[in-house]
Design a protein around this motif. Structure first.
Motif, mmCIF file in Angstrom:
data_model
loop_
_atom_site.group_PDB
_atom_site.id
_atom_site.type_symbol
_atom_site.label_atom_id
_atom_site.label_comp_id
_atom_site.label_asym_id
_atom_site.label_seq_id
_atom_site.Cartn_x
_atom_site.Cartn_y
_atom_site.Cartn_z
ATOM 1 N N PRO A 135 7.450 -11.442 5.573
ATOM 2 C CA PRO A 135 8.305 -12.376 5.782
ATOM 3 C C PRO A 135 9.533 -11.728 6.642
ATOM 4 N N THR A 136 9.981 -12.558 7.513
ATOM 5 C CA THR A 136 11.047 -11.990 8.507
ATOM 6 C C THR A 136 12.070 -11.847 7.758
ATOM 7 N N GLY A 137 12.989 -10.761 8.039
ATOM 8 C CA GLY A 137 14.238 -10.643 7.463
ATOM 9 C C GLY A 137 14.027 -9.903 6.027
ATOM 10 N N SER A 138 13.028 -9.893 5.467
ATOM 11 C CA SER A 138 12.854 -9.315 4.093
ATOM 12 C C SER A 138 12.693 -7.797 4.193
ATOM 13 N N ALA A 139 13.057 -7.024 3.127
ATOM 14 C CA ALA A 139 12.828 -5.681 3.016
ATOM 15 C C ALA A 139 11.312 -5.394 2.913
ATOM 16 N N PRO A 140 10.975 -4.260 3.674
ATOM 17 C CA PRO A 140 9.481 -3.994 3.312
ATOM 18 C C PRO A 140 9.373 -3.391 1.961
ATOM 19 N N THR A 141 8.025 -3.578 1.394
ATOM 20 C CA THR A 141 7.947 -3.414 -0.046
ATOM 21 C C THR A 141 6.993 -2.099 -0.123
ATOM 22 N N MET A 142 6.628 -1.625 -1.183
ATOM 23 C CA MET A 142 5.611 -0.652 -1.387
ATOM 24 C C MET A 142 4.125 -1.303 -0.965
ATOM 25 N N GLU A 143 4.108 -2.523 -1.253
ATOM 26 C CA GLU A 143 2.926 -3.246 -1.235
ATOM 27 C C GLU A 143 2.746 -3.249 0.361
ATOM 28 N N ASP A 144 3.707 -3.512 1.175
ATOM 29 C CA ASP A 144 3.511 -3.591 2.758
ATOM 30 C C ASP A 144 3.213 -2.161 3.069
ATOM 31 N N VAL A 145 3.540 -1.137 2.588
ATOM 32 C CA VAL A 145 3.144 0.254 3.216
ATOM 33 C C VAL A 145 1.877 0.360 2.761
ATOM 34 N N ALA A 146 1.340 0.076 1.650
ATOM 35 C CA ALA A 146 -0.140 0.280 1.199
ATOM 36 C C ALA A 146 -0.877 -0.649 2.112
ATOM 37 N N ARG A 147 -0.633 -1.742 2.315
ATOM 38 C CA ARG A 147 -1.412 -2.618 3.344
ATOM 39 C C ARG A 147 -1.578 -2.044 4.772
ATOM 40 N N VAL A 148 -0.421 -1.485 5.238
ATOM 41 C CA VAL A 148 -0.467 -0.996 6.792
ATOM 42 C C VAL A 148 -1.187 0.199 6.717
ATOM 43 N N ALA A 149 -1.219 1.149 5.513
ATOM 44 C CA ALA A 149 -1.591 2.504 5.588
ATOM 45 C C ALA A 149 -3.120 2.322 4.885
ATOM 46 N N GLY A 150 -3.701 1.277 4.423
ATOM 47 C CA GLY A 150 -4.988 0.992 4.147
ATOM 48 C C GLY A 150 -5.247 1.946 2.883
ATOM 49 N N VAL A 151 -4.242 1.918 2.097
ATOM 50 C CA VAL A 151 -4.507 2.541 0.590
ATOM 51 C C VAL A 151 -4.161 1.687 -0.389
ATOM 52 N N SER A 152 -4.110 2.205 -1.672
ATOM 53 C CA SER A 152 -3.556 1.238 -2.576
ATOM 54 C C SER A 152 -2.222 1.714 -3.051
ATOM 55 N N HIS A 153 -1.658 0.682 -3.705
ATOM 56 C CA HIS A 153 -0.080 0.849 -4.182
ATOM 57 C C HIS A 153 -0.055 2.131 -4.782
ATOM 58 N N GLN A 154 -0.842 2.607 -5.888
ATOM 59 C CA GLN A 154 -0.749 3.702 -6.303
ATOM 60 C C GLN A 154 -0.736 5.091 -5.474
ATOM 61 N N THR A 155 -1.586 4.963 -4.459
ATOM 62 C CA THR A 155 -1.558 6.048 -3.726
ATOM 63 C C THR A 155 -0.244 6.400 -2.841
ATOM 64 N N VAL A 156 0.322 5.206 -2.339
ATOM 65 C CA VAL A 156 1.531 5.107 -1.928
ATOM 66 C C VAL A 156 2.616 5.776 -2.948
ATOM 67 N N SER A 157 2.687 5.324 -4.057
ATOM 68 C CA SER A 157 3.491 6.182 -5.039
ATOM 69 C C SER A 157 3.291 7.459 -5.330
ATOM 70 N N ARG A 158 2.028 7.905 -5.438
ATOM 71 C CA ARG A 158 1.706 9.459 -5.304
ATOM 72 C C ARG A 158 2.354 10.141 -3.857
#
Length: 354
Positions: free
Chosen positions: A8-31
């Motif tokens: 969404p335009t103007g919203s802060a990026p989330t951990m889920e956004d990072v996981a989707r762009v990197a092609g990994v799971s939410h848990q991997t981003v957390s690690r």
């Protein structure tokens, strides 16, 4: 099909956004964010690239739920418009940043319990790991000493440590003038409620007494250049050949008034200030003054507070740094690494005219 990078335009990026762009799971981003060892270098690189691309920032509130540390230090400060408290705040911020902490500042203009509680509650809403109070006026110290918190509290009850240094610094200033040959040394004091003002006046009296020199009633200003100027307009140059001024700002106004009256510094009257503000070397004439180490005091207080945060002291115990003449809940150790105030000799002092 490549993962979607839209959000969404103007919203802060989330951990889920990072996981989707990197092609990994939410848990991997957390690690990756928590520097977990069981993550391959390639995965770390992809996640780091996604974080950089999206401008992702960790949610401090969520992180604090896991780590029980917000990495925030609250600072309540009074008299922020004055050089000493403002310089101490700089030292606090620098030391906090070096230790990985963010500083949240709440000013306190009214020394009332209601104002104190308002400032405290404002900071507590940010779940700080501890609070530092910079209160150079006794009334402010007394207010905060009554607090009972579940987090560490450090009270900076004066501008400089170790104890007794304000008096000794004032004595050094007066000794400099006396050693030049001055026998009538007046004092322009700061406002009486300030602990440092009282201590500097005490040091002035002590050095004069030790040398058998008279001490007339001190003149009193409010730390500002204007009050120094008004005092200088009324100063009796026949009564004293030298003046010890309790801070550089008042000394600036004082010397301006003497100049307008045709009284020369240092030919007719020598002047010594206190603090060594950055501008002191560029007064006309350059000001002889006492240099203080405010930033190290701020750093010392952060060290003390983080010691409590780490569990070396009981949470909620109020420590007072350099609270001479007051009682503290527990005695703090003597500060280390803080420079003793030193005399900086410039052109505003000279032997008295013969």
């Amino acid at each position: 099909m490549p993962p979607s990078r839209r959000r969404p335009t103007g919203s802060a990026p989330t951990m889920e956004d990072v996981a989707r762009v990197a092609g990994v799971s939410h848990q991997t981003v957390s690690r990756v964010l928590n520097d977990h060892p069981n993550v391959s270098p390639d995965t770390k690189e992809r996640v780091s690239a996604a974080i950089s691309e999206l401008g992702y920032r960790r949610n401090a509130a969520a992180r604090s739920l896991v780590t029980r540390s917000s990495k925030v230090i609250g600072v309540i400060i009074t008299e922020l418009e004055q050089y000493g408290p403002a310089s101490t705040l700089l030292g606090l911020q620098e030391a906090a940043f070096r230790n990985g902490y963010f500083v949240s500042v709440a000013g306190l203009r009214e020394k009332t319990r209601a104002a104190m509680l308002e400032s405290v509650n404002h900071l507590l809403n940010q779940a700080p790991d501890g609070i530092v109070v910079v209160a150079p006026v006794q009334a402010g110290v007394d207010l905060f000493r009554t607090l009972e918190l579940k987090i560490p509290l450090e009270i900076v009850a004066s501008g400089l440590a170790p104890e007794g240094s304000q008096e000794q610094a004032a004595r050094t200033a007066v000794a400099h003038l006396a050693d030049l040959g001055h026998r009538s040394i007046a004092h322009l004091a700061g406002p009486e409620p300030w602990m440092d003002a009282r201590r500097r006046t005490a040091g002035w009296r002590e050095e004069l007494a030790a040398r058998g020199l008279p001490a007339a009633a001190p003149m009193v200003g409010d730390w500002g250049a204007e009050s120094g100027y008004r005092t200088g307009l009324e100063f009796d140059a026949a009564a004293a050949t030298a003046v010890f001024v309790a801070n550089d700002q008042m000394a600036l106004g004082f010397m301006r008034a003497l100049h307008e009256r045709g009284i020369r510094v240092p030919d007719d009257v020598s002047v010594v200030g206190f603090d060594d503000q950055p501008e002191a070397a560029y007064f006309l004439p350059p000001l002889t003054t006492i240099r203080q180490d405010f930033r190290s005091m701020g750093s010392y207080c952060i060290d003390m507070l983080l010691g409590q945060v780490a569990g070396s002291d009981a949470a909620g115990t109020a420590h007072e740094a350099n609270a001479a003449g007051t009682e503290s809940a527990e005695s703090a150790p003597e500060p280390q690494g803080i420079a003793v105030p030193e005399l900086v000799v410039r052109s505003s002092t000279a032997p008295p005219a013969t």
